[in-house]
Motif scaffolding. Structure first.
Motif, short mmCIF file in Angstrom:
data_model
loop_
_atom_site.label_atom_id
_atom_site.label_comp_id
_atom_site.label_asym_id
_atom_site.label_seq_id
_atom_site.Cartn_x
_atom_site.Cartn_y
_atom_site.Cartn_z
N LEU A 179 45.26 11.12 56.34
CA LEU A 179 45.68 9.86 55.72
C LEU A 179 47.19 9.96 55.52
N SER A 181 51.30 8.04 55.33
CA SER A 181 52.11 6.86 55.03
C SER A 181 52.68 6.28 56.33
N HIS A 210 48.67 4.18 55.70
CA HIS A 210 48.73 3.24 54.59
C HIS A 210 50.17 2.81 54.36
N ALA A 214 51.71 2.36 48.14
CA ALA A 214 50.41 1.68 48.04
C ALA A 214 49.81 1.90 46.65
N PHE A 217 44.00 2.78 47.45
CA PHE A 217 43.66 3.63 48.59
C PHE A 217 42.16 3.58 48.92
N PHE A 220 41.05 3.22 52.63
CA PHE A 220 41.47 4.38 53.42
C PHE A 220 40.60 5.60 53.09
N LEU A 221 40.34 5.80 51.80
CA LEU A 221 39.55 6.94 51.38
C LEU A 221 38.09 6.81 51.82
N LEU A 234 46.60 14.71 53.25
CA LEU A 234 47.45 13.63 52.77
C LEU A 234 48.87 13.84 53.27
N ASN A 236 51.74 12.15 52.96
CA ASN A 236 52.57 11.16 52.25
C ASN A 236 53.36 11.89 51.17
N ASP A 240 52.59 8.01 46.16
CA ASP A 240 51.47 7.80 47.09
C ASP A 240 50.53 8.99 47.09
N ALA A 244 46.68 8.77 45.68
CA ALA A 244 45.60 9.11 46.61
C ALA A 244 44.71 10.20 46.03
N GLN A 247 42.62 8.70 43.06
CA GLN A 247 41.55 7.82 43.51
C GLN A 247 40.48 8.58 44.30
#
Length: 414
Positions: A179, A181, A210, A214, A217, A220-221, A234, A236, A240, A244, A247
């Motif tokens: 995931l 950015s 993403h 953002a 998430f 995306f998750l 991750l 990013n 962010d 992420a 979440q």
């Protein structure tokens, strides 16, 4: 203008002059009355997604380096100015042009956001001005888009991927979902992570991007969760990464057996998340505030101004400005070509830089640390967050010069 006024004053790209008052001077170093200052421009994020990891702290890091140099060099005051690029390449480029052409800035430093950094690199190259990147990680800065006047000081996405991804894959966790950015930094970090995973016998089941900064998430998750990958990487930074991870916990991703790997994690991110949430996470970091007596001494000064230890990006600003000023003194001039020649010759000796040297492609090679976030029980004092697992030699974190696409590098790798 006080530092606390940054966000409001700079939200429209306004510039801030931060000449440090009361800098120590010796009679021999007393500035000439009409000599122009040596000007350092900190082009940073003062109000956005990585302001906590750069921003005000980056400016203070530059100021400390200037003060440690005695406040002047070659009989000229050292002056620090700052601006917020707002993560917009056009704004960053506009500020850089004005700084170089109108305001007499000698060197621009920091530059979080790789898209902004690449835009400024192009301007610096054309104007034969020096730019030193502490906070931009895209490999393009020292590969195909390298410059005789550009220095990638602190890290690259390639180094972070090789440090963290290779270590995690070797534990047997070989299926990954990335995931990232959706800008130059995230895309390059995703590619480098994917390459390292595959080179070590793993596989990438999917990659999704993403938007920067953002807030939600969830979609995306859900895709990452649905992939059944063992590791969700991750790629990013800053807010962010924090959002992420938070979440992901709300989605119960960890309880389902999947694990997160943060490819770029700052100590400020760990602080925001808390050790209970971040514990056990592996990361690669170019430096750590508690690594040695020198880093602790700098941190004492830095904390008195900022209220917390430096991130490795802020430590990089300090080191880059320190090295630049040493090179100006050695060159006896602020001429960009002469200063760059000295920067390549002089040893890099700041406490955050281990076995570091500057290559012909503008990349600083340095040892880095493989760290693991401590549990709440293991932490014994404020900001005691990392267990250092190993030191990774710099040579293992860079591409060979023989494979470089930088036009400054000869094909024989010399």
């Amino acid at each position: 203008m006080k530092l606390s006024s940054y966000a409001a004053a700079l939200s429209a790209g306004a510039l801030l002059c931060l000449s440090a008052p009361g800098l120590a001077q010796t009679p021999a170093a007393k500035p000439a009355q009409n000599a122009p200052p040596i000007k350092i421009g900190v082009l940073t994020d003062l109000s956005g997604v990585v302001a906590d990891a750069t921003g005000k702290g980056s400016v203070e890091a530059a100021r400390i380096a200037a003060e440690e140099a005695g406040g002047s060099v070659l009989g000229r005051h050292i002056e620090v100015i700052a601006a917020d690029h707002q993560h917009k390449p056009d704004i960053g480029a506009s500020i850089a042009r004005k700084w170089y052409d109108v305001d007499g800035v000698d060197v621009i430093v920091d530059l979080p956001n790789s898209s902004v950094a690449l835009a400024v690199q192009n301007i610096a190259r054309a104007k034969k001005k020096i730019v030193m990147f502490s906070s931009a990680g895209t490999t393009a800065l020292s590969q195909a888009q390298c410059s005789p006047y550009g220095v990638q000081w602190t890290y690259t996405t390639y180094a972070l991927a090789r440090g963290t991804a290779s270590a995690v894959v070797k534990t047997g966790q070989k299926s990954w979902f990335i995931l990232a950015s959706d800008y130059a930094f995230g895309k390059q970090l995703a590619k480098d992570t994917s390459d390292v995973v595959k080179a070590n016998g793993g596989k990438v089941l999917g990659t999704i991007y993403h938007p920067l900064n953002a807030s939600d998430f969830s979609s995306f998750l859900l895709q990452a969760q649905g992939s059944k990958a063992q590791i969700i990487a991750l790629a990013n930074a800053g807010g962010d990464t924090i959002n992420a991870i938070k979440q992901a916990a709300e989605f119960g991703i960890g309880k389902g057996g999947q694990k997160l790997a943060a490819m770029l994690l700052m100590i400020t991110d760990v602080h925001s998340l808390g050790l209970k949430t971040a514990q056990g996470t592996y990361l690669t970091t170019p430096s750590y505030w508690d690594a040695n007596d020198g880093t602790r001494a700098f941190t004492k000064k830095f904390e008195a101004r900022v209220g917390k230890p430096p991130t490795f990006l802020q430590a990089g600003v300090y080191g880059s400005v320190r090295h630049y000023l040493q090179a100006v003194k050695a060159a006896g001039s602020d001429d960009a070509d002469k200063v760059m020649a000295e920067m390549r010759k002089l040893p890099i000796d700041d406490p955050f830089s281990s076995h570091a040297h500057l290559r012909p492609d503008g990349l600083v090679v340095r040892d880095m640390l493989l760290a693991q976030v401590k549990t709440p029980e293991q932490s014994t004092r404020p900001w005691d967050y990392y267990h250092i697992v190993a030191t990774i030699p710099g040579k293992d974190l860079v591409w060979p010069l023989a494979d470089s696409t930088c036009p400054l590098v000869k094909h024989d790798g010399k």
